[in-house]
Scaffold this active site. Structure first.
Site, short mmCIF file in Angstrom:
data_model
loop_
_atom_site.label_atom_id
_atom_site.label_comp_id
_atom_site.label_asym_id
_atom_site.label_seq_id
_atom_site.Cartn_x
_atom_site.Cartn_y
_atom_site.Cartn_z
N ASP A 99 2.58 -3.28 5.33
CA ASP A 99 3.29 -2.77 4.02
C ASP A 99 4.19 -3.58 3.57
OD1 ASP A 99 5.21 -1.51 2.38
OD2 ASP A 99 4.68 0.45 3.05
N HIS A 100 3.98 -4.28 2.46
CA HIS A 100 4.56 -5.38 2.36
C HIS A 100 6.26 -5.37 2.14
CE1 HIS A 100 4.52 -4.64 -2.10
NE2 HIS A 100 5.35 -5.39 -2.42
N HIS A 159 5.08 2.42 0.57
CA HIS A 159 6.51 1.86 0.31
C HIS A 159 7.56 3.06 0.36
CE1 HIS A 159 3.80 -1.20 -0.46
NE2 HIS A 159 3.75 -1.04 -2.00
#
Ligand code: BG6
Length: 524
Positions: A205-206, A268
């Site tokens: 999950d960036h 996010h």
């Protein structure tokens, strides 16, 4: 005013993740190497790590994709992309050349067993055990291939279950989306862990790679003045906003399948929520932190069809304008159906059923084509008794209760909002802001999320990656909301003009408790 004493200087506590550890020599294989992610993010991140001396002593990167290309051809393409996407400009040709000699292209079809045989032969060519057996497989392909790629890697002996204490290692890094609901995520988890252990799987999950997101935990648990207020006694509500200025652009086809709930909330926003609200972990080890995040997700009050109607709002943008420029409506975007009811905006009111947060609403919202690009968390504290100063506030600026804003991007920083006396003879009060700004405190150090994540994956620290039970818990929440919506058409109150702050239905969500959205503001 600066909060420097709490946030600057050398931090003696152990840092999140393990980038301080030496990374062992290894080989990375990127599946889906001709995609955008490879040239925009992955190679620029690896190149940056190389420039900073953070890559292992010996490494190789194989790009695996279907298009015919030579090593030299792939390197030339990447060099060109770097001119646009590297954060170190101009790119130094000599240093690029020493980095690029470690890049190789492997042409093959993901479904073709022979392509994996030849990949294994190339990986095993150098007489170097670390390069042969320390392997990172990066799945940057469409998710439908993840499982099959793992099966084929296993079949040619490249991917094996590793026991604790094994000197050599193999890891699989998986891009989002990880499934499209809980059942598909569960099936994918089963497929991946058929051949390897959960601890060999690194789900990206960036947002977790962003400095400011990592700072949430550091900030909460290293500052006693805030941590003791971090509960239902002092906090009235919390708002998490991830607003995007851009529309769906060329990604209409993907977006029609995903929508904002799956694209942004499942990962996010729920990740940010769990870091904001979780209990202190027993240590900074990956499993302690991830266990607390899972516990938090599991404590979110389950949503029924009835509560979805009251607590979950969808929206879709229609044609509008932004900064004087006209903007298309979602239904006019490429590859989007002209009567689509897919949401480009979501707002939620969630409750957390635990001792700390019982009764405190957490408002989450995200949308495309909003007025600004900004991600922030606002912790709104309870007001003081309204007995002394109500009459002193100026008409244009009423007394506000204290709030803390964690600005995740851009203009990364933290602001504390409080009231102060307006200088002069009258006892007037006005809301003021005390602001800490990352750039002015630490200098413009803005590593890309992928630099950190790739480094952690090579180092084998899973703190910044999503665990199996975590991804499934997040899908459970999203699935219940989708079930509540049940594919019904959007109502008029759920449409918003591009370039505005979302549909009126989103305001209705906060109104019953007398709350209002605080839209991210540019710094003065
Ligand atoms: C991605 C979503 O995961 O995150 C995109 O698929 C979105 O739709 C992007 O634009 C936002 O990331 P960032 O880092 O720009 O906030």
């Amino acid at each position: 005013m600066s909060l420097a004493p709490t946030l600057s200087g050398a931090v003696s506590a152990p840092s999140l993740g393990s980038s301080h550890k030496a990374v062992q020599s290894c080989t990375l294989v990127i599946f889906g190497a001709s995609g955008d992610l490879t040239s925009r993010k992955l190679i620029p991140a690896l190149h940056q790590l190389f420039l900073e001396g953070q890559m292992p002593a010996r490494f190789r990167v194989f790009g695996f994709a279907r298009r015919e290309k030579s090593d030299a051809g792939w390197r030339a393409e990447l060099r060109e992309a770097l001119a646009r996407f590297s954060r170190t400009q101009p790119v130094d040709d000599a240093r690029w050349a020493s980095f690029a000699e470690n890049l190789y292209y492997h042409c093959g079809d993901l479904a073709d067993g022979a392509a994996y045989q030849s990949l294994a032969a190339r990986i095993n060519a150098p007489d170097d055990a670390a390069l042969q057996h320390n392997l990172v497989f990066y799945m940057a392909t469409s998710p439908s291939h993840f499982g099959a790629v793992a099966d084929r890697l296993h079949a040619v002996g490249l991917l094996q279950r590793k026991e604790d204490g094994d000197a050599l290692w193999q890891r699989v890094v998986v891009e989002k989306p990880f499934g499209h609901d809980e059942a598909s995520a569960h099936a994918l988890n089963n497929q991946l862990t058929q051949h390897i252990r959960e601890r060999q799987v690194f789900r990206i999950d960036h947002y977790l790679g962003k400095e400011t997101v990592q700072n949430i935990m550091m900030f909460r648990f290293s500052n006693s003045i805030f941590e003791r207020l971090w509960n239902r006694e002092s906090v009235e509500h919390v708002q998490i906003t991830v607003s995007e200025e851009i529309g769906v652009g060329g990604r209409g086809g993907y977006y029609e399948e995903a929508g904002a709930l799956r694209d942004m909330v499942q990962n996010h926003l729920l990740q940010v929520l769990s870091l904001i609200a979780m209990e202190p972990p027993v240590s900074l080890h990956a499993e302690s932190i991830r266990s607390e995040k899972v516990k938090l997700l599991q404590s979110i009050t389950p949503l029924t069809a009835e509560s979805v109607r009251r607590q979950a709002v969808r929206g879709q943008y229609f044609a509008g304008s932004h900064g004087g420029e006209p903007r298309k409506g979602y239904r006019q975007e490429e590859k989007v159906s002209s009567d689509s009811h897919v949401e480009t905006f979501v707002a939620l009111k969630l409750f957390i059923d635990n001792w700390r947060w019982s009764g405190v609403p957490f408002y989450l919202r995200t949308g495309k084509n909003l007025p600004v690009r900004a991600s922030e968390v606002r912790v709104q504290f309870r007001p003081t008794p309204n007995v002394l100063f109500a009459a002193q506030a100026t008409p244009e600026s009423a007394l506000q209760s204290n709030a803390l804003t964690l600005r995740l991007q851009p203009d990364e920083g933290i602001s504390l909002h409080f009231n102060g006396k307006v200088p002069g003879n009258s006892p007037k009060l006005r809301p003021v802001r005390m602001h800490f700004d990352y750039d002015s405190e630490f200098g413009a150090y803005t590593p890309e999320a992928y630099e950190r994540l790739l480094l952690e994956a090579m180092a084998g620290d899973a703190t910044l990656f999503i665990r199996r039970d975590e991804v499934e818990a997040a899908w459970r929440i999203v699935d219940s909301i989708r079930a509540g919506w049940g594919g019904a058409a959007l109502s008029n109150r759920e449409f918003y003009a591009a370039g505005t702050w979302g549909p009126v239905a989103a305001d209705d969500l906060l109104a019953p408790l007398g709350h209002e959205w605080h839209n991210p503001q540019p710094l003065p």
